[in-house]
Scaffold this motif. Structure first.
Motif, PDB file in Angstrom:
ATOM      1  N   ALA A   1      -5.573  -4.570  -3.144  1.00  0.00           N
ATOM      2  CA  ALA A   1      -4.549  -5.513  -2.807  1.00  0.00           C
ATOM      3  C   ALA A   1      -4.772  -6.959  -2.751  1.00  0.00           C
ATOM      4  O   ALA A   1      -4.346  -7.850  -3.185  1.00  0.00           O
TER       5      ALA A   1
ATOM      6  N   LEU B   1       1.006  -1.058   0.114  1.00  0.00           N
ATOM      7  CA  LEU B   1       0.115   0.053   0.042  1.00  0.00           C
ATOM      8  C   LEU B   1       0.775   1.174  -0.029  1.00  0.00           C
ATOM      9  O   LEU B   1       1.689   1.300   0.818  1.00  0.00           O
TER      10      LEU B   1
ATOM     11  N   ASP C   1      -7.872   0.541  -1.221  1.00  0.00           N
ATOM     12  CA  ASP C   1      -6.481   0.155  -1.598  1.00  0.00           C
ATOM     13  C   ASP C   1      -6.079  -1.375  -0.864  1.00  0.00           C
ATOM     14  O   ASP C   1      -5.676  -2.182  -1.202  1.00  0.00           O
TER      15      ASP C   1
END
Length: 191
Positions: free
Chosen positions: A31, A1, A27
């Motif tokens: 991911a 991140l 985010d």
């Protein structure tokens, strides 16, 4: 991140040593999606504990047709009868407490979301980050919008929280993190 809430907060913050680099919900989930071929993703707030059998129960609920849902937590006392806080070594006692308490918490802090709706959910979340309200209510709204079969499940004793009150939510003096996250949520709702 590679980014955090600090990249988006415009309100005055505590001194540098008190700043929190909280990740954006988008985010974290992007991911997870890139790193996995999972059909469903579980997101919980960091202060939520999972009861034994949590993932088996999630799989059972998915098999029964619940594709997108939240699981409301059970709140328990945070201190042992002798006054000290529960610790990791006390986990079996905490499980027993959580199993015995009635679910009363009205909020949303544990979500199970299918991969197929994730992009729509993320598009609806804006720059909201984890750790402060109103991430739970906005995520519930986003999941409901992305999947008309979304449900909120209560009384299942699948998750717990130590203590009856968490954070300073609703206090007179709101944290600048909460103020900014509420602003991001308003912007996301208007987009």
């Amino acid at each position: 991140l590679n980014r955090s809430c600090l990249d988006f907060i415009t309100a005055p913050l505590p001194p540098k040593e008190g700043r929190r680099r909280l990740p954006l919900f988008r985010d974290v989930m992007e991911a997870a999606m890139e790193a996995s071929e999972a059909t469903h993703f579980v997101f919980t707030n960091s202060d939520i504990g999972l009861m034994p059998g949590f993932y088996a129960n999630v799989a059972r609920l998915v098999r029964c047709g619940h594709s997108a849902f939240s699981v409301n937590r059970v709140e328990t006392v945070e201190r042992r009868p002798d006054g000290r806080r529960y610790e990791a070594a006390d986990v079996m006692d905490v499980y027993r407490l959580a199993a015995a308490h009635v679910q009363r918490h009205p909020g949303h802090d544990c979500f199970v979301l299918p991969r197929g709706i994730m992009q729509r959910v993320l598009d609806h979340m804006g720059n909201v980050y984890v750790g402060y309200p109103p991430i739970g209510s906005l995520l519930r709204e986003s999941a409901s919008w992305a999947d008309r079969n979304y449900v909120s499940l209560s009384g299942l004793h699948m998750t717990f929280h130590l203590g009856w009150k968490n954070g300073e939510w609703g206090s007179v003096k709101e944290s600048p993190y909460e103020v900014q996250n509420r602003l991001h949520a308003r912007q996301a709702r208007q987009a």
